[in-house]
Design a protein around this motif. Sequence first.
Motif, short mmCIF file in Angstrom:
data_model
loop_
_atom_site.label_atom_id
_atom_site.label_comp_id
_atom_site.label_asym_id
_atom_site.label_seq_id
_atom_site.Cartn_x
_atom_site.Cartn_y
_atom_site.Cartn_z
N ILE A 145 9.51 4.56 7.39
CA ILE A 145 8.31 4.59 8.24
C ILE A 145 7.40 3.42 7.89
CG2 ILE A 145 6.43 6.01 9.11
CD1 ILE A 145 9.22 7.26 9.45
N LEU A 146 7.19 2.53 8.85
CA LEU A 146 6.30 1.38 8.64
C LEU A 146 4.85 1.77 8.94
CD1 LEU A 146 8.40 -1.49 10.27
CD2 LEU A 146 8.16 -0.96 7.85
N PRO A 147 3.89 1.18 8.23
CA PRO A 147 2.48 1.55 8.42
C PRO A 147 1.80 0.77 9.54
CG PRO A 147 2.66 -0.03 6.63
CD PRO A 147 4.07 0.21 7.14
N ASP A 148 0.62 1.25 9.91
CA ASP A 148 -0.32 0.49 10.76
C ASP A 148 0.28 0.02 12.08
OD1 ASP A 148 -2.18 0.73 8.70
OD2 ASP A 148 -1.48 -1.10 7.75
N ASN A 149 1.13 0.84 12.71
CA ASN A 149 1.72 0.49 14.01
C ASN A 149 2.50 -0.82 13.99
OD1 ASN A 149 0.65 2.77 15.33
ND2 ASN A 149 -1.32 1.74 15.56
N MET A 150 3.03 -1.20 12.86
CA MET A 150 3.71 -2.49 12.74
C MET A 150 5.20 -2.36 13.04
SD MET A 150 1.86 -4.16 9.41
CE MET A 150 2.02 -5.84 9.99
N ASP A 151 5.80 -3.47 13.54
CA ASP A 151 7.25 -3.51 13.69
C ASP A 151 7.83 -4.27 12.49
OD1 ASP A 151 7.15 -6.32 14.21
OD2 ASP A 151 6.74 -5.92 16.32
N PRO A 152 9.15 -4.19 12.26
CA PRO A 152 9.73 -4.85 11.08
C PRO A 152 9.44 -6.35 11.01
CG PRO A 152 11.31 -3.31 12.02
CD PRO A 152 10.16 -3.38 12.97
N LEU A 197 -12.59 -2.64 5.70
CA LEU A 197 -11.42 -3.45 5.34
C LEU A 197 -10.30 -3.30 6.37
CD1 LEU A 197 -11.30 -2.77 1.50
CD2 LEU A 197 -11.85 -4.95 2.58
N LEU A 198 -10.08 -2.07 6.83
CA LEU A 198 -9.05 -1.84 7.85
C LEU A 198 -9.37 -2.59 9.13
CD1 LEU A 198 -8.40 1.99 7.37
CD2 LEU A 198 -6.81 0.14 6.85
N HIS A 199 -10.65 -2.59 9.49
CA HIS A 199 -11.07 -3.31 10.70
C HIS A 199 -10.84 -4.81 10.54
CE1 HIS A 199 -13.31 -4.25 14.32
NE2 HIS A 199 -14.11 -5.05 13.63
N GLU A 200 -11.22 -5.34 9.37
CA GLU A 200 -11.02 -6.77 9.11
C GLU A 200 -9.54 -7.13 9.17
OE1 GLU A 200 -12.78 -7.90 5.43
OE2 GLU A 200 -14.80 -7.29 6.01
N ARG A 201 -8.71 -6.26 8.57
CA ARG A 201 -7.27 -6.53 8.53
C ARG A 201 -6.67 -6.51 9.94
NH1 ARG A 201 -3.05 -2.90 5.13
NH2 ARG A 201 -3.55 -1.43 6.78
N GLU A 202 -7.14 -5.59 10.77
CA GLU A 202 -6.63 -5.50 12.14
C GLU A 202 -6.97 -6.77 12.93
OE1 GLU A 202 -4.56 -3.82 15.27
OE2 GLU A 202 -4.70 -3.20 13.17
N LEU A 203 -8.18 -7.30 12.73
CA LEU A 203 -8.58 -8.54 13.40
C LEU A 203 -7.68 -9.70 12.97
CD1 LEU A 203 -12.49 -8.31 13.19
CD2 LEU A 203 -11.06 -7.94 15.21
N LYS A 228 -2.32 -15.01 3.81
CA LYS A 228 -2.87 -14.78 2.47
C LYS A 228 -4.08 -13.85 2.52
CE LYS A 228 -1.35 -19.04 0.18
NZ LYS A 228 -1.77 -20.30 -0.48
N GLN A 229 -4.93 -14.06 3.52
CA GLN A 229 -6.11 -13.22 3.69
C GLN A 229 -5.70 -11.77 3.97
OE1 GLN A 229 -8.80 -14.89 6.52
NE2 GLN A 229 -10.42 -13.42 6.14
N HIS A 230 -4.68 -11.62 4.83
CA HIS A 230 -4.17 -10.28 5.17
C HIS A 230 -3.59 -9.60 3.92
CE1 HIS A 230 -1.51 -7.22 6.88
NE2 HIS A 230 -2.26 -7.27 7.97
N GLU A 231 -2.85 -10.37 3.12
CA GLU A 231 -2.25 -9.82 1.89
C GLU A 231 -3.34 -9.38 0.91
OE1 GLU A 231 0.19 -13.02 0.59
OE2 GLU A 231 1.91 -12.44 1.83
N ARG A 232 -4.41 -10.19 0.79
CA ARG A 232 -5.50 -9.85 -0.14
C ARG A 232 -6.18 -8.54 0.28
NH1 ARG A 232 -10.61 -10.06 0.24
NH2 ARG A 232 -10.63 -11.33 2.13
N ILE A 233 -6.48 -8.41 1.57
CA ILE A 233 -7.14 -7.20 2.06
C ILE A 233 -6.22 -5.99 1.90
CG2 ILE A 233 -8.09 -6.06 4.11
CD1 ILE A 233 -9.07 -8.80 5.03
N THR A 234 -4.93 -6.18 2.22
CA THR A 234 -3.96 -5.08 2.08
C THR A 234 -3.87 -4.62 0.63
OG1 THR A 234 -2.66 -5.88 3.96
CG2 THR A 234 -1.55 -4.40 2.42
N SER A 235 -3.84 -5.57 -0.31
CA SER A 235 -3.79 -5.23 -1.73
C SER A 235 -5.02 -4.44 -2.15
CB SER A 235 -3.67 -6.50 -2.58
OG SER A 235 -2.48 -7.18 -2.30
#
Length: 591
Positions: free
Chosen positions: A333-340, A549-555, A574-581
């Motif tokens: 199961i992938l998170p956040d409505n993401m595809d592989p 943070l979730l809102h920022e990551r979605e943008l 890199k920014q997405h990875e930092r927020i996800t971490s």
Amino acid sequence: MKKSVDEILLEFNNKIKLSEFLKQYIELTPRGNSFVACCPFHKEKTPSFSVSDDKGLFYCFGCGVGGNAITFVSKYKNLSFKDSLSLIASNIGISIDLKNHNKNIDLQNKKFELLNFANDIFKSYLLRNSSALDYLKKRFINEKIIEKFSIGYCPSFEFNLKDELLKNGFSDQDIDESGLVIKSKKKNNIFSRFNDRITFPIYDFADRIVGFGGRTISNSKIKYINSPENFLYKKSHNLYGLKQNIEEIKNEKEIIIVEGYLDVISLYANKIQTVVATLGTTFSEKQILKTWSYTNNPIICFDGDEAGLRAMHSVALKILSYLKPGKSVKFMILPDNMDPDNFVVLNGKKSFNEIKKKSINLSDFIWQKLIESEKNFTPEYSALLDEKIKQISGKINDSNVSNEYLKFLRNKKNNYLWENRKYSKNTENVLKKLESKDNKNISKYTNEFLLMSYLVFEPVITNDFIEEIDKIKFENKELNNQKDLIVNKIISSDQKLKFSDFLKFLDTKFTGLFEKLSVIKNNHFKNLEISQKNEFLKNIISNLRIPKLLHERELIKNKIIEKPEENELKRLIKQHERITSEINFIKKREI
């Protein structure tokens, strides 16, 4: 439908392992990826007869006899070719058509030749089109991957594919039946189905091109199209990427099943090379049996959105009827409505493999789906669960597996109801309090009430964090307004605010708030040491930052999907990875 010899053999190998078939005639012993036996066609003491399920072939290194299932039956039982073929066909319940076999083979080969020729045209045009190459480059698809997957490009409307094929000796009928061209109903003109699209050849299990997929690089509303089903191409009979990933699949004994060709290619580019695609959200019997010939537990990883989750649920129910001892599937199961594709681009191979390790067994996946729509622990609900469990186990044709599912799911049900009824009894008084008019929102907004309690009772500690607290937006709007007033009161005070004055301020502005926050303090942090209170407050603030943070990551994710320039893309990733971490770090902690 009548089938050719090649099609019968292909279907036989998809449905039955050669070793399983031969066990009724000879005694086989596993050895590595194959099986060995003493040859039935000459006398020997040391086994030299080898069987490969992957290839569907046998060979004796002693006497040199080898071939497929038809060859074995013909020699072992001394049957004619026709009778041997009939025996093989009867094992998989299909009819044969030997009379027209040679004629059908010639027609079939011409169709394969046409598709190969078209693919060569598409590959040559890709090298001339900078827009198509730029699109692939932005998706990190390099020249080696383009060559590996024979990716091409079909030019737009000014290119006449049919004329090109006619010039090279292909007939009108073969071209029309190939699905490569479309006749316009309005203007009565012919145009290429894959106009202005990147093309992906689709191979059958015999490594022959049977159709194409196409991805638009213009503003077409339809992003992806496939060849229409025809004499050669049947979507449910193929697995995209099997040809390219077969060796790694054999070595790892692993198959990950995704929806689309770009998922396969993107994962391949990130060194995940055990992936195949169903080219949709269905999973046919032929595809299931084919994956089981390589691994006992293929992993299904459809898109993480609602449609993908629904599709996985449908697949789970469909697979039940085919289950055999030792054969099943898992669900990733992938998170956040993401595809592989998006997930691996944003998070990398390591994160993908971490989620893969958490893949859910079919039995547990079925159980989760059984209970997710109900939170009811009455006798009536228990009876309903029993009915559903009977229906699910009844779908399984194998009696042994069916009985095990019945026992497993009933045991799950009993434990589930026991734990929840016990919980309900022990917490009945607490729930009544939480459901009262004054306290009904405390459970839902725990972190928000905790922070409010700190502001009131721990002013010395919160003073160091007051600017950060001021920026936090509560989900509970009423509570957020109260928080803002309290913070403004603290900030606007020239000197240290006396507790008596603060209490008077609270009573004037918010009736009953002090008593509510006092209960929270006593229950959560009254007896903590100063250092513990500091750490606890930091955790509360971090937890309350998650929505932002979730809102920022979605943008950022949306910007990445738009495929910006390479340098900007790397910065966004890199920014997405930092927020996800940061989000993952916060979620791992518990209040």
